[in-house]
Design a protein around this motif. Structure first.
Motif, short mmCIF file in Angstrom:
data_model
loop_
_atom_site.label_atom_id
_atom_site.label_comp_id
_atom_site.label_asym_id
_atom_site.label_seq_id
_atom_site.Cartn_x
_atom_site.Cartn_y
_atom_site.Cartn_z
N LEU A 145 -15.18 18.88 -9.74
CA LEU A 145 -14.08 19.82 -9.92
C LEU A 145 -13.15 19.22 -10.97
CD1 LEU A 145 -12.67 22.37 -8.91
CD2 LEU A 145 -11.73 21.06 -7.02
N ILE A 146 -13.26 19.73 -12.18
CA ILE A 146 -12.47 19.17 -13.28
C ILE A 146 -11.21 20.01 -13.47
CG2 ILE A 146 -12.47 18.58 -15.73
CD1 ILE A 146 -15.47 18.36 -15.60
N VAL A 147 -10.07 19.41 -13.22
CA VAL A 147 -8.82 20.14 -13.42
C VAL A 147 -8.13 19.57 -14.65
CG1 VAL A 147 -6.64 20.83 -12.40
CG2 VAL A 147 -8.63 20.46 -10.94
N VAL A 148 -7.80 20.44 -15.59
CA VAL A 148 -7.13 19.98 -16.80
C VAL A 148 -5.66 20.37 -16.72
CG1 VAL A 148 -7.12 20.01 -19.30
CG2 VAL A 148 -9.27 20.32 -18.07
N ASP A 149 -4.81 19.37 -16.56
CA ASP A 149 -3.37 19.63 -16.54
C ASP A 149 -2.91 19.73 -17.99
OD1 ASP A 149 -0.68 19.62 -16.46
OD2 ASP A 149 -0.45 17.71 -15.43
N ASP A 150 -2.58 20.96 -18.38
CA ASP A 150 -2.28 21.25 -19.77
C ASP A 150 -0.81 20.92 -20.09
OD1 ASP A 150 -2.41 22.22 -22.31
OD2 ASP A 150 -2.42 24.33 -21.75
N GLY A 151 -0.45 19.66 -19.89
CA GLY A 151 0.91 19.25 -20.23
C GLY A 151 2.00 19.89 -19.38
N SER A 152 1.72 20.08 -18.10
CA SER A 152 2.74 20.70 -17.23
C SER A 152 3.95 19.79 -17.10
CB SER A 152 2.17 20.94 -15.83
OG SER A 152 0.97 21.63 -15.91
N THR A 153 5.12 20.40 -16.94
CA THR A 153 6.32 19.61 -16.75
C THR A 153 6.84 19.73 -15.31
OG1 THR A 153 7.55 21.49 -17.59
CG2 THR A 153 7.09 19.72 -19.15
N ASP A 154 6.15 20.52 -14.49
CA ASP A 154 6.54 20.57 -13.08
C ASP A 154 5.71 19.53 -12.33
OD1 ASP A 154 4.07 21.70 -13.13
OD2 ASP A 154 4.58 23.49 -11.98
N THR B 137 2.73 19.44 -11.29
CA THR B 137 1.27 19.65 -11.27
C THR B 137 0.50 18.33 -11.22
OG1 THR B 137 1.55 21.72 -12.49
CG2 THR B 137 -0.64 20.73 -12.50
N TRP B 138 0.90 17.38 -12.06
CA TRP B 138 0.15 16.12 -12.10
C TRP B 138 0.32 15.35 -10.79
CZ3 TRP B 138 -3.92 14.54 -14.40
CH2 TRP B 138 -4.27 13.18 -14.38
N ALA B 139 1.54 15.35 -10.27
CA ALA B 139 1.78 14.68 -8.98
C ALA B 139 0.91 15.31 -7.90
CB ALA B 139 3.25 14.78 -8.62
N ALA B 140 0.82 16.64 -7.92
CA ALA B 140 -0.02 17.33 -6.94
C ALA B 140 -1.46 16.88 -7.08
CB ALA B 140 0.10 18.84 -7.12
N LEU B 141 -1.91 16.74 -8.31
CA LEU B 141 -3.30 16.32 -8.54
C LEU B 141 -3.52 14.89 -8.03
CD1 LEU B 141 -3.97 17.88 -12.04
CD2 LEU B 141 -5.18 18.40 -9.91
N GLN B 142 -2.52 14.04 -8.24
CA GLN B 142 -2.65 12.66 -7.76
C GLN B 142 -2.81 12.62 -6.24
OE1 GLN B 142 0.90 11.19 -9.74
NE2 GLN B 142 -0.35 9.73 -10.87
N GLN C 37 1.76 24.31 -15.24
CA GLN C 37 2.87 24.63 -14.34
C GLN C 37 2.36 25.32 -13.07
OE1 GLN C 37 4.70 22.91 -16.15
NE2 GLN C 37 6.29 24.07 -17.19
N GLU C 38 1.37 24.73 -12.43
CA GLU C 38 0.78 25.37 -11.26
C GLU C 38 1.09 24.59 -9.98
OE1 GLU C 38 -0.59 28.22 -11.31
OE2 GLU C 38 -1.48 28.58 -13.29
N ALA C 39 2.08 23.72 -10.01
CA ALA C 39 2.35 22.84 -8.87
C ALA C 39 2.36 23.60 -7.53
CB ALA C 39 3.67 22.11 -9.07
N ASP C 40 3.00 24.77 -7.52
CA ASP C 40 3.18 25.50 -6.26
C ASP C 40 1.87 25.86 -5.57
OD1 ASP C 40 5.80 25.31 -6.65
OD2 ASP C 40 6.07 27.36 -7.45
N GLY C 41 0.94 26.39 -6.34
CA GLY C 41 -0.24 26.93 -5.68
C GLY C 41 -1.49 26.08 -5.82
N LEU C 42 -1.37 24.98 -6.55
CA LEU C 42 -2.57 24.25 -6.94
C LEU C 42 -3.39 23.74 -5.75
CD1 LEU C 42 -3.99 23.58 -9.55
CD2 LEU C 42 -2.96 21.31 -9.47
N ALA C 43 -2.73 23.14 -4.77
CA ALA C 43 -3.46 22.57 -3.64
C ALA C 43 -4.27 23.66 -2.94
CB ALA C 43 -2.49 21.91 -2.67
N ALA C 44 -3.63 24.78 -2.65
CA ALA C 44 -4.32 25.87 -1.97
C ALA C 44 -5.47 26.39 -2.83
CB ALA C 44 -3.34 26.99 -1.65
#
Ligand code: UDP
Ligand code: MG
Length: 331
Positions: free
Chosen positions: A41-50, A52-57, A16-23
């Motif tokens: 840079l390995i980011v593991v999205d731990d099943g976020s429901t916000d 987060t995954w879209a931000a990573l994409q 659930q880090e969507a807000d700050g992840l990019a920064a």
């Protein structure tokens, strides 16, 4: 080994880090760049429901070093760290939080300690705990005190922000247990360890996902994975109770012989309560370990990967909105 293998792996668990992840990822990338080593840079999205995954994409188009792994549900930070370490190929791995509470500016210093001074583990240690609710500070202090007493290892102010040499990661990966406790297990592994210090910054975005419940669960895991002392204490309590029973029993018999029986009614009630209490506590402790054993015996995987994404695959399949499944071995 191929010359283009990244030398450094950064592992970032994110829930659930969507807000700050990019920064955060940009800051972490800058810090990694300044080491002048190639990195992933390995980011593991731990099943976020916000988002987060879209931000990573989105970020995959911008950060060429990015490898994003999405777990099938929330497995917890410990499992997310395992997922990252399992896929890291670097000669050194750095685990760092996604909320900038672990200052990325320490990365160059940690790398330097590893590279020029030859340390196998560089641990970032908290100088102050930042802003934490009082109950949390109080609980963590109590927890670390008892953990230190039970396991003989002082983990107070330790954090999961660590650099591990490849050798350490390889040994780490041999651990068979399902429920890991990163901080404690790294200490258990030994090797040459050194420390750097940092002040905990306030969280940049989002909020901490730890609740009283998840923190207590981690505390129980930490203690049960390192110490069987609570179980031995059950036996000690039993012996103490027996001794007490012997004294009181002798007294009761003496009173009976002297013809002064009956005033022992209070004693009987007290004994009932004390023994009943001890028994229940003991059963609880045994149950906790039993549950642990049951969990481990099932030997389920620590986490399940739903999909993975790299800068390359994001390019290939942008329209899908979902990266092509990548077989785990190659990541
Ligand atoms: N985290 C995770 N899975 C979880 C909870 C947290 O991967 O179930 C990540 C989170 O995204 C962050 C790190 O673990 O990168 C630390 O979490 P948080 O900031 O909530 O904890 P605190 O800083 O309070 O210890
Ligand atoms: Mg945090």
């Amino acid at each position: 080994m191929a010359g283009d293998m990244p030398r450094l792996s950064l592992i970032v668990p994110a829930f659930q880090e969507a807000d700050g992840l990019a920064a955060s990822l940009r800051t972490i990338r800058e810090a990694a760049r300044s080491t002048e080593l190639s990195f992933q840079l390995i980011v593991v999205d731990d099943g976020s429901t916000d988002g987060t995954w879209a931000a990573l994409q989105t970020l995959a188009g911008e950060i060429a070093e990015l490898i994003a792994i999405r777990l099938s549900r929330n497995f917890g930070k410990e499992a997310a760290i395992c997922a990252g370490l399992d896929r890291a190929v670097g000669e050194a791995c750095i685990v760092i939080d996604a909320d900038l509470q672990h200052p990325p500016r320490l990365i160059p210093e940690m790398v330097q300690r590893w590279q020029s001074e030859g340390w196998d583990v560089v641990e970032a240690v908290k100088l102050s705990r930042g802003r934490e609710p009082k109950w949390q500070r109080w609980m963590t202090r109590g927890f670390y005190r008892s953990a230190a007493w039970l396991t003989g290892d002082n983990l107070q102010d330790a954090s999961d922000f660590k650099l591990l040499d490849r050798r350490v990661v390889d040994e780490w990966r041999r651990f068979g247990e399902r429920a890991t406790f990163f901080r404690g297990l790294v200490a258990w592994l030994g090797f040459r360890r050194t420390q750097v210090f940092f002040e905990v910054a306030p969280r940049q975005a989002g909020r901490s996902r730890w609740s009283m419940g998840t923190l207590s669960a981690l505390a129980v895991r930490a203690v049960t994975s390192f110490s069987a002392l609570p179980l031995q204490m059950v036996s000690l309590l039993g012996v103490a109770t027996l001794l007490l029973a012997a004294v009181l029993g002798a007294q009761a018999i003496r009173l009976w012989v002297e013809g002064e029986a009956l005033p022992g009614f209070t004693t009987v009630i007290l004994l009932q309560l004390i023994i009943g209490g001890f028994l229940m506590v003991s059963l609880g402790i045994i149950g906790t370990y039993l549950a642990r054993i049951y969990d481990e015996v099932k030997a389920r995987p620590r986490y399940i990967v739903r999909e993975a994404l790299t800068a390359r695959t994001a390019e290939r399949a942008p329209a899908l909105g979902r990266a092509a499944e990548i077989d785990e071995g190659r990541l």
